[in-house]
Motif scaffolding. Structure first.
Motif, short mmCIF file in Angstrom:
data_model
loop_
_atom_site.label_atom_id
_atom_site.label_comp_id
_atom_site.label_asym_id
_atom_site.label_seq_id
_atom_site.Cartn_x
_atom_site.Cartn_y
_atom_site.Cartn_z
N LEU A 213 5.09 -0.70 6.02
CA LEU A 213 3.96 0.21 5.85
C LEU A 213 3.03 0.03 7.04
CD1 LEU A 213 2.16 2.16 4.10
CD2 LEU A 213 1.02 0.08 3.27
N LEU A 214 2.64 1.14 7.66
CA LEU A 214 1.71 1.12 8.78
C LEU A 214 0.50 1.97 8.42
CD1 LEU A 214 1.33 0.33 11.85
CD2 LEU A 214 2.41 2.54 12.39
N LEU B 123 0.21 -3.61 9.75
CA LEU B 123 1.64 -3.44 9.57
C LEU B 123 2.11 -4.44 8.52
CD1 LEU B 123 4.36 -2.16 10.55
CD2 LEU B 123 4.52 -4.09 12.15
N LEU B 124 2.55 -3.93 7.39
CA LEU B 124 3.06 -4.78 6.31
C LEU B 124 4.58 -4.69 6.32
CD1 LEU B 124 0.16 -3.54 5.42
CD2 LEU B 124 0.72 -4.52 3.19
N ILE B 125 5.23 -5.84 6.40
CA ILE B 125 6.69 -5.88 6.52
C ILE B 125 7.29 -6.32 5.19
CG2 ILE B 125 8.62 -6.95 7.74
CD1 ILE B 125 6.74 -7.29 10.14
N GLY B 126 8.06 -5.41 4.60
CA GLY B 126 8.67 -5.69 3.29
C GLY B 126 10.18 -5.81 3.39
N SER B 127 10.79 -6.13 2.28
CA SER B 127 12.24 -6.32 2.25
C SER B 127 12.99 -4.99 2.29
CB SER B 127 12.62 -7.08 0.98
OG SER B 127 12.16 -6.41 -0.18
N LYS B 128 12.31 -3.87 1.98
CA LYS B 128 12.94 -2.55 2.00
C LYS B 128 12.45 -1.66 3.13
CE LYS B 128 13.41 -2.35 -3.07
NZ LYS B 128 13.01 -1.58 -4.28
N HIS C 24 -4.33 7.16 7.31
CA HIS C 24 -3.02 7.60 7.79
C HIS C 24 -1.90 6.62 7.41
CE1 HIS C 24 -0.31 10.03 10.06
NE2 HIS C 24 -0.13 9.18 11.05
N PRO C 25 -1.75 6.26 6.13
CA PRO C 25 -0.67 5.35 5.75
C PRO C 25 0.68 6.06 5.84
CG PRO C 25 -1.77 6.17 3.80
CD PRO C 25 -2.55 6.70 4.97
N ARG C 26 1.69 5.38 6.36
CA ARG C 26 3.04 5.95 6.43
C ARG C 26 4.06 4.83 6.39
NH1 ARG C 26 -0.67 5.24 10.72
NH2 ARG C 26 0.33 5.28 12.75
N LEU C 27 5.23 5.18 5.87
CA LEU C 27 6.32 4.21 5.75
C LEU C 27 7.21 4.28 6.98
CD1 LEU C 27 7.35 4.77 2.02
CD2 LEU C 27 5.68 3.16 2.94
N LEU C 28 7.77 3.13 7.32
CA LEU C 28 8.74 3.03 8.41
C LEU C 28 10.02 2.43 7.84
CD1 LEU C 28 6.47 1.54 11.24
CD2 LEU C 28 7.05 3.94 10.87
N PRO C 29 11.19 2.99 8.24
CA PRO C 29 11.37 4.11 9.14
C PRO C 29 10.96 5.43 8.50
CG PRO C 29 13.46 3.48 8.19
CD PRO C 29 12.47 2.46 7.73
N TYR D 136 1.43 2.66 -2.25
CA TYR D 136 2.75 2.50 -1.64
C TYR D 136 3.27 1.08 -1.89
CZ TYR D 136 3.31 6.76 1.24
OH TYR D 136 3.51 8.05 1.68
N VAL D 137 2.42 0.10 -1.62
CA VAL D 137 2.84 -1.30 -1.74
C VAL D 137 3.08 -1.66 -3.20
CG1 VAL D 137 2.20 -3.69 -1.31
CG2 VAL D 137 1.64 -1.93 0.38
N GLN D 138 2.13 -1.30 -4.05
CA GLN D 138 2.22 -1.70 -5.45
C GLN D 138 3.35 -0.98 -6.20
OE1 GLN D 138 -1.78 -1.23 -7.01
NE2 GLN D 138 -2.39 -3.25 -6.24
N SER D 139 3.78 0.16 -5.69
CA SER D 139 4.91 0.87 -6.32
C SER D 139 6.25 0.30 -5.91
CB SER D 139 4.85 2.36 -5.94
OG SER D 139 5.14 2.54 -4.56
N GLY D 140 6.25 -0.65 -4.96
CA GLY D 140 7.49 -1.26 -4.52
C GLY D 140 8.21 -0.49 -3.43
N ALA D 141 7.52 0.46 -2.78
CA ALA D 141 8.17 1.31 -1.78
C ALA D 141 8.74 0.52 -0.61
CB ALA D 141 7.18 2.36 -1.28
#
Length: 530
Positions: A427-428, A419-424, A435-440, A236-241
């Protein structure tokens, strides 16, 4: 186990120093080329054959390692406390029929999904296929392997006497990981070491260096590194999600309810005639005295001198062993050292974080003997190529980061997570990268599963991945090259705690630059004779 020969002397009357051990094994070490046995001419072991494996520390996580390695040939077992380890292995007698019954019951039961706890992911259903595999492994271990494996108390005697060992796993208290692993690698044996890899930063560096020199297969026992969920989180992170990541929050509830921390060392009252009040200091004095009163003789099957190993001499007390050693500075590395390997791992992996430039740990009171009840550690990681700097905050002892607004009514998993906080987006994930999931949620739904760019570990089997690497069939999931860097990052939080102030760190030279005294916490002089 009854009827199993005990190879070691069960008393410390014939101690083996590190110097004498290395001297006695030098001839053997010199006689072999330090390469895995599968590439040798004489004694060739093709990948289809089993490894001869020895276990050091088999009463706790080592027992789980034995079960997962039971397809191989377990030839030797070593533990400083056969009273505790023996009982742990004997539990197979009750666990096997209990698992058999559960499998039988599940074959006829109507599948039912247990309701999820508020704000938590649904519990995993009973996986019959995995349970069958585990049952077969436990039966083989109990019936075929344990009765034949030779038993020792001193790993040095085991390595000196038993010449048929190909590989060694180490599941002892943290302070002995490096010493045992180095001894095994010096003899050209593949090594699997439970997390954390080492007790000190210098030890982590040495293990990585020795692994590169010997070219044996190595693995750290952070099994989450081999899970499909964990690899999805990284993808998820490495794909730029979630875009550029500049801020990370990671937490665990440990040591809460698992092992004691923030307690005084057992100590009798210096002057029992002097009355004590009920101030904080006096209450701690009372607790230390009460703990001292609970002291018992060293159990007959425990060799306390071998348990202490490289650490300073401390009189035996049941609050130290078994298991509780991890909360004491002499032998463990606290909650961040214990659980960081299961939680910091995925952020470091996904973002190639390297070494931090500054570290600061704040905590509840710390007495320098037992780790605090709770800590927060603040890391600053520099930019890496086109990736921006990252601030990472670690929380333990039940402390939690602010809940992201995107969770709504859902709560953070109090057991642990990241919890990783990105510009877009964000990821939790839970402990082990689960159980990785994107927020929102709208982002999660629109992105879908990220492209699979990382290889998957067959059956998510961390120990057997190491076995396959030892046979030359694959690469180890978490070799010492990576595990040592992850461990160093974790342990720098402990160094900052012990330093008592923010430290600036030169990772290239393994040096604290602003608090010279803190460099003493990067390593430790072993006890005389070790």
């Amino acid at each position: 186990m009854g009827g199993v020969a005990m190879e070691t002397r069960m008393t410390p009357t014939k101690a083996i120093s590190r110097r004498s051990f290395l001297t006695k094994t030098a001839t053997t070490a010199a006689a072999i080329t330090i390469v895995p046995r599968y590439v040798l001419g004489r004694g060739f072991v093709p990948p289809s054959d089993t490894l001869n494996i020895a276990g050091v520390g088999v009463g706790g996580m080592g027992r789980a390692n034995l079960i997962n390695l039971s397809s191989q040939n377990i030839v030797a077992l070593c533990d400083v406390d056969w009273g505790y380890a023996g009982k742990s292995l004997d539990h197979l007698d009750t666990e096997i029929p209990a698992l058999q019954k559960r499998l039988e019951d599940s074959a006829t039961a109507t599948p039912q999904q247990s309701p999820a706890q508020p704000g938590q992911p649904p519990p995993q259903p009973f996986d019959r296929d995995k349970a069958k595999v585990r049952l077969d492994r436990m039966i083989r271990l109990k019936n075929d392997l344990l009765p034949k494996a030779k038993r020792y108390q001193d790993y040095r005697e085991m390595l000196e006497k038993q010449k048929d060992i190909d590989a060694v796993f180490v599941a002892t208290p943290d302070h002995m990981h490096a010493t045992i692993a180095l001894a095994a690698m010096d003899l050209g044996k593949h090594v699997y070491v439970q997390k954390p890899l080492t007790w000190s930063v210098a030890e982590a560096r040495r293990l990585s260096q020795r692994a590169a020199e010997t070219k044996v297969a190595t693995q750290m026992g952070n099994q989450g590194h081999s899970l499909d969920d964990a690899r999805t989180a990284v993808e998820y992170v490495q794909s730029g999600a979630i875009g550029e990541v500049r801020e990370i929050h990671i937490w665990t509830n440990r040591p809460l309810g698992f092992w004691p921390q923030g307690v005084p060392r057992p100590e009798p009252l210096k002057d029992p005639s002097q009355p004590l009040g009920w101030s904080g200091r006096d209450v701690n004095t009372r607790i230390a005295a009460m703990l001292s009163a609970e002291a018992t003789p060293v159990p007959p099957d425990l060799n306390w001198n071998l348990f202490l190993g490289v650490s300073p001499v401390v009189p035996y007390h049941p609050i130290y062993h078994p298991f509780n050693w991890r909360g004491w500075v002499d032998w463990g590395v606290g909650a961040i050292g214990d659980m960081g390997a299961h939680l910091i791992d995925h952020s470091m992996w996904a973002l190639n974080l390297g070494f931090p430039t500054s570290i600061e740990t704040v905590s509840t009171p710390f007495n320098a003997a037992s780790y605090p009840l709770a800590t927060q550690t603040f890391y600053d990681f520099p930019a890496r190529g086109s990736m921006p700097p990252v601030k990472l905050i670690w929380y333990d002892g039940g402390l939690l980061p602010p809940k992201p607004a995107e969770l709504g009514d859902e709560e953070l998993n109090k057991g642990g997570g990241a919890l990783l906080i990105g510009s877009k987006g964000k990821l939790l994930h839970d402990t082990y990268g689960m159980h990785p999931r994107l927020l929102p949620k709208s982002l999660h739904d629109s992105v879908g599963k990220p492209p699979q760019t990382l290889p998957r570990i067959p059956h998510e089997d961390h120990e057997m991945n190491w076995v396959a690497a030892a046979k030359g069939a694959t690469q180890a999931s978490c070799p010492f090259e990576y595990a040592s860097r992850l461990t160093e990052v974790m342990l720098l939080g402990v160094v900052a705690l012990r330093a008592g102030k923010k430290i600036e760190y030169d990772g290239a030279n393994m040096r604290v630059t602003n608090v010279p005294a803190a460099n003493d916490y990067l390593q430790r002089q072993p006890r005389t004779g070790w």
